[in-house]
Design a protein around this motif. Structure first.
Motif, short mmCIF file in Angstrom:
data_model
loop_
_atom_site.label_atom_id
_atom_site.label_comp_id
_atom_site.label_asym_id
_atom_site.label_seq_id
_atom_site.Cartn_x
_atom_site.Cartn_y
_atom_site.Cartn_z
N THR A 45 0.49 -1.04 0.18
CA THR A 45 -0.02 0.15 0.18
C THR A 45 0.55 1.42 -0.40
OG1 THR A 45 -1.43 -1.44 1.48
CG2 THR A 45 -2.16 1.35 0.87
N THR A 49 1.38 3.66 -2.90
CA THR A 49 0.89 5.86 -2.80
C THR A 49 2.51 6.66 -3.20
OG1 THR A 49 -0.12 5.25 -0.61
CG2 THR A 49 0.72 6.96 -0.87
N VAL A 52 2.06 6.86 -6.98
CA VAL A 52 1.41 7.51 -7.29
C VAL A 52 1.99 9.47 -7.39
CG1 VAL A 52 -0.82 9.35 -6.97
CG2 VAL A 52 -1.13 6.65 -6.90
N GLN A 53 2.48 9.20 -6.20
CA GLN A 53 3.49 10.51 -5.98
C GLN A 53 4.45 10.97 -7.47
OE1 GLN A 53 4.99 9.37 -1.60
NE2 GLN A 53 2.58 11.40 -0.74
N VAL A 54 5.15 9.58 -7.10
CA VAL A 54 6.40 9.42 -8.27
C VAL A 54 5.29 9.96 -10.04
CG1 VAL A 54 8.49 9.02 -7.70
CG2 VAL A 54 6.66 6.83 -8.60
N VAL A 56 3.21 11.74 -10.45
CA VAL A 56 2.42 13.35 -10.90
C VAL A 56 3.62 13.75 -10.89
CG1 VAL A 56 1.72 14.70 -9.19
CG2 VAL A 56 0.05 12.62 -9.01
N LYS A 78 -6.35 10.58 -12.13
CA LYS A 78 -7.42 9.33 -11.31
C LYS A 78 -7.24 8.44 -12.50
CE LYS A 78 -10.90 9.78 -8.38
NZ LYS A 78 -11.78 10.51 -7.95
N ALA A 81 -3.65 6.01 -13.06
CA ALA A 81 -2.76 5.30 -11.83
C ALA A 81 -2.91 4.87 -12.09
CB ALA A 81 -3.42 6.15 -10.43
#
Lengths: 214, 21
Positions: A45, A49, A52-54, A56, A78, A81
């Motif tokens: 998990t 997360t 998703v940050q990288v 973006v 969204k 991802a």
């Protein structure tokens, strides 16, 4: 042949794709430590997360992305991802890993509590990507193209997204011709993988729910 | 922890450059 602008675009996107990836310390944890099912769940998990940050950060580097409507930017990220995450994992699985690493990773995923009906198509997808023997340019471009899909839910200005996606598709088409001269269907095969990704994405939400429950 | 945030929250924060939050 690629124009100078197209070559510059490729270099730029490949650089961004290489630069923005899951930190190595975190990736190492997957290989080094033994976890019980709950810790395994939490680690995966946490990785999702971070992914998703990288993602973006990578997306901010796609030419023109920042000119899009802010809410459309969120809708695109969204919507893509999960697909981008599968693409990145597929890239990891199709690289030649040091002895035993692929097995450890696969074992961890298999013991994470995910149901078999989801794991099988996921590894089938990884295998089908592996068979294409994609270069890093193709991985980076395909990821950018996935993110810039104009038909994601809640995207208001689809034309603006199309205008950014089209030059990337054209560059990818050219690269496929140059790098895979003996496989005229290579570009079509890559686009076919995007369809496969959509199916994985579609099943992802229900899979996640059953995983959480178990 | 970040893992308790929804996908959209993570995206919004990252887009604003607040990755450390």
């Amino acid at each position: 042949e690629l124009s100078q602008d197209q070559q510059a675009l490729i270099n730029y996107i490949v650089d961004a794709h290489n630069k923005h990836r899951i930190p190595q310390e975190m990736a190492k944890k997957l290989l080094q430590e033994q976890f019980n099912a709950k810790e395994n769940f939490l680690l995966l998990t946490e990785m999702a997360t971070t992914h998703v940050q990288v993602l973006v950060e990578f997306t901010k580097n796609i030419p023109g992305f920042s000119t899009l409507d802010h809410e459309d930017q969120i809708a695109l990220l969204k919507g893509s991802a999960v697909e981008a995450m599968f693409l990145r994992s597929a890239q990891v699985f199709s690289k030649k890993q040091p002895n035993g690493h692929t097995e450890v990773l696969e074992d961890r995923i298999r013991r994470s509590g995910m149901s078999e009906e989801f794991i099988t198509p996921m590894f089938n997808f990884y295998r089908s990507i592996g068979e294409l023997q994609m270069m890093q340019e193709e991985h980076a471009l395909l990821t950018a193209i996935t993110i810039l899909s104009p038909d994601r839910p809640y995207v208001k200005d689809q034309q603006a997204v199309e205008r950014l996606q089209e030059p990337l598709l054209e560059v990818l088409r050219k690269i496929c011709k140059i790098q895979h001269p003996h496989d005229p269907q290579h570009f079509a095969r890559l686009l076919g993988r995007l369809t496969e990704l959509r199916t994985l994405n579609h099943h992802h939400a229900e899979m996640l729910e059953s995983w959480r429950m178990s | 922890p970040a893992s308790n945030l929804g996908l959209e929250d993570i995206i919004r924060k990252a887009l604003m450059g607040n990755m450390e939050e």
